[in-house]
Every structure is written in C-alpha cells, then in structure tokens.
Motif scaffolding. Structure first.
Motif, mmCIF file in Angstrom:
data_model
loop_
_atom_site.group_PDB
_atom_site.id
_atom_site.type_symbol
_atom_site.label_atom_id
_atom_site.label_comp_id
_atom_site.label_asym_id
_atom_site.label_seq_id
_atom_site.Cartn_x
_atom_site.Cartn_y
_atom_site.Cartn_z
ATOM 1 N N ARG A 169 0.825 -1.209 0.000
ATOM 2 C CA ARG A 169 0.000 0.000 0.000
ATOM 3 C C ARG A 169 0.864 1.266 0.000
ATOM 4 N N ASP A 170 2.058 1.159 0.559
ATOM 5 C CA ASP A 170 2.934 2.321 0.613
ATOM 6 C C ASP A 170 3.464 2.724 -0.767
ATOM 7 N N GLN A 176 1.525 3.208 -3.286
ATOM 8 C CA GLN A 176 0.515 4.060 -3.906
ATOM 9 C C GLN A 176 0.996 5.509 -3.935
ATOM 10 N N GLY A 177 0.723 6.177 -5.049
ATOM 11 C CA GLY A 177 1.115 7.568 -5.190
ATOM 12 C C GLY A 177 2.558 7.752 -5.607
ATOM 13 N N ARG A 178 3.307 6.660 -5.764
ATOM 14 C CA ARG A 178 4.704 6.758 -6.191
ATOM 15 C C ARG A 178 4.812 6.499 -7.692
ATOM 16 N N PHE A 229 2.274 -7.443 -8.033
ATOM 17 C CA PHE A 229 1.150 -7.166 -7.131
ATOM 18 C C PHE A 229 0.189 -8.349 -7.063
ATOM 19 N N VAL A 283 -4.581 -3.154 -4.046
ATOM 20 C CA VAL A 283 -3.982 -1.870 -3.695
ATOM 21 C C VAL A 283 -2.943 -1.429 -4.732
ATOM 22 N N ALA A 284 -2.874 -2.159 -5.859
ATOM 23 C CA ALA A 284 -1.886 -1.826 -6.881
ATOM 24 C C ALA A 284 -2.177 -0.451 -7.462
ATOM 25 N N PRO A 285 -1.202 0.455 -7.458
ATOM 26 C CA PRO A 285 -1.427 1.774 -8.065
ATOM 27 C C PRO A 285 -1.426 1.664 -9.583
ATOM 28 N N SER A 286 -1.978 2.655 -10.248
ATOM 29 C CA SER A 286 -1.985 2.674 -11.708
ATOM 30 C C SER A 286 -0.576 2.881 -12.224
ATOM 31 N N THR A 287 -0.232 2.111 -13.274
ATOM 32 C CA THR A 287 1.096 2.273 -13.881
ATOM 33 C C THR A 287 1.060 3.255 -15.042
#
Length: 326
Positions: A199-200, A202-204, A217, A225-229
């Motif tokens: 989760r950490d 996310q936003g990176r 992931f 919780v996978a952030p968008s690539t």
C-alpha cells in the motif's frame, strides 16, 4: 571482411549477362599454371598430377570456347585470351584468401559475445576483465543489442539471453534467475515514512514494465492496492529504470541479483523479499556445432563459476509468496 572492404571489386558492365561460373578446381588450376607458367609446377603446388592440371584447363577452355595456353615442348605460354583472364582470376583468389584469413583470425583470436544490455552492463562487464586476464591471447568483443542475434550466422560466438533455454541447434547453460522486485533509493523511501507494505507504493512513480508490476502485485496478493502504472515510466532497458530509481525519480521493478552491488553500497533498498520471474532465467548459449571450440569451453567454465559464486553470495529470494497488503 577487411580484405574485401579494402579491395577494389570490379563490377560487370550494366546489361552484361551473368554466366554460371566454371568449376573452381578448373579455375584454380588455370590460376596456378598462369602464375607459374608451368603445368608441372602448378601440379606440385596443388598436389595434383600434371595430367590432371592439363585436363582441368582443357575443360575450362572447352567451357569458354577459348584457348588459354599455347602448349610448347617444355613450357606453356598464355594466349591473348589467357593474358586477359589471368590478372582478374589472380585478384579474385587474393580476395578469397584475404577473406578466409580474416575469418580464421577472428575464429582463433577473438571471442565475440552478444548479451542483453542490463546483464551485460550490471553483471558481465565488471567481471569480464578477469576472464581476459586468464585468456590474454583473446580479444573480447561485446555487443549489447536487444534483438535476438542468430549465432549460426557466425558474427558472434556466444550469447547471454533470457528465455526458456531451449533453442534449436544451440547448447544452453543456466546462469541466473530472471527475478524482479521493487527497488527504491533510501532517500525516496524515507521521504514519506518508508516502504513497509505494498500500500505504501501508492502515489509513487513506478518505473519499468507495467506487465511485471501487475504480476508482482498479483502474486504477492496485493492486486487490490496496486497503483496505476499509467503515470509511470518505462525506459525499455532495466538498467535505465534503475538509474532513474537511484536518482530518486521513482521505484524500479528490477533484479535484486543484477543490482546487488547497488543494494550493498546503499544506493538502493529492497523493501520486499518477494520476487516474480517473467522468464525462466538468463542463459549462456552457443551453436552446438561449436561446443568443442577451446575459447567457448574456457568462457563457459569461467562464466558458470562466476554465476554460481553470484548465487551463493545472494541467495535466491522467496518467489510469489503473499505478504500483507497493509
């Protein structure tokens, strides 16, 4: 091919029909007899009998419809047609001799390697000098092209590639696993309190192939919780992704084994032990027909020892085991 590059090659005039070449044995007999002005001496040079030389030249004359030699009691003399032909034939054989000499010199004195850019720059190049010291008579040439090179064409002796290790007409030896995990600079990791769970992330900004990020992931049980690539960057070569990560430009999906030195020096940290393997690993491959070549055998022994040492120093991490999503 230096001899061919430097030589002047005569082109046929435009529109002149190209006729089938005569047998090489007959042409070789003519060249030697014309140069030595003797069928007997030509026979000695080519390990043939004078009668065989005479027969080959008669065959050539019949094919051309021309008389190339005047046969005198104790010698032979070129006719006008023979004098016209002899210099071009001699030049052609010089070109052939130069071409074969160049190939033979490369075969004996050069080891040509083609390897993927990242394993070449991050793992092979820092070690390659050790091999060259052991084989000081060998010139080492390294190509780092991404497209797969056909080793059967002869431009390269060995290849270091990723894949299954099963390629027709090739011998292949496993070197290293093709494993990936997030790698991040310590400064970037600390800038928001560290990276402890997926989760950490996310936003990176994520660096590297989106498909490998998705696999990581998914396989660690954190797909939710996978952030968008889409906002990430893929430089096409893993080494470039890691260079950007070291500069604090994002988090690279890269091999902790190939970048073990950067991790050891504190330029990168590996927040998670889990890795994914998109291929069956890195392999050393070469044509099966060349397996007994001394330079290939020496390089294979050395490289496999280096790979075993690298694996022992960096034990294979856990693969695809779930971690808390946070």
């Amino acid at each position: 091919m230096a001899a061919l590059d430097q030589a002047k090659i005569l082109e046929l005039p435009e529109g002149l029909p190209i006729r089938p070449l005569p047998p090489l044995t007959a042409v070789r007999a003519f060249e030697a007899a014309a140069r030595l002005q003797s069928f007997t001496r030509a026979a000695e040079e080519l390990s043939m009998t004078p009668a065989a030389i005479s027969y080959q030249i008669k065959q050539l004359e019949a094919r051309l419809g021309l008389t190339l030699f005047r046969r005198l009691p104790r010698k032979v003399i070129l006719t006008a047609a023979g004098e016209q032909l002899a210099p071009s034939v001699a030049e052609a054989f010089k070109l052939l001799q130069g071409a074969f000499s160049t190939v033979a010199e490369r075969a004996d004195g050069e080891l040509a390697i083609t390897a993927l850019p990242t394993i070449a720059s991050s793992w092979l190049v820092p070690r390659l000098g050790q091999f060259q010291k052991r084989q000081s008579d060998l010139h080492i040439r390294l190509d780092t092209s991404v497209p797969l090179v056909d080793l059967n064409l002869g431009a390269f002796d060995v290849s270091i590639r990723s894949g299954s290790g099963s390629w027709p007409t090739m011998d292949a030896h496993f070197l290293l696993p093709d494993s990936y995990t997030p790698l991040i600079s310590p400064a970037l990791a600390a800038s928001t309190g560290g990276i402890r769970t997926p989760r950490d992330l996310q936003g990176r900004r994520l660096l590297g192939r989106a498909s490998v990020w998705k696999d990581w992931f998914d396989q660690v049980g954190a797909a939710a919780v996978a952030p968008s690539t889409q906002a990430g960057m893929d430089f096409g070569i893993e080494h470039y992704d890691v260079t950007a990560a070291i500069a604090g430009e994002g988090i690279a999906m890269a091999s902790p084994l190939l970048f073990a030195e950067e991790i050891k020096r504190g330029q990168l940290v590996q927040p998670f032990p889990q890795t994914v393997q998109p291929t069956d690993g890195y392999w050393l491959a070469y044509p099966s027909a060349n397996a007994r070549a001394a330079k290939i055998r020496a390089f294979t022994r050395w490289l496999l020892t280096e790979a075993r040492t690298a694996l022992e120093a960096y034990p294979r991490p856990a693969i695809a085991s779930a971690i808390p999503a946070g």
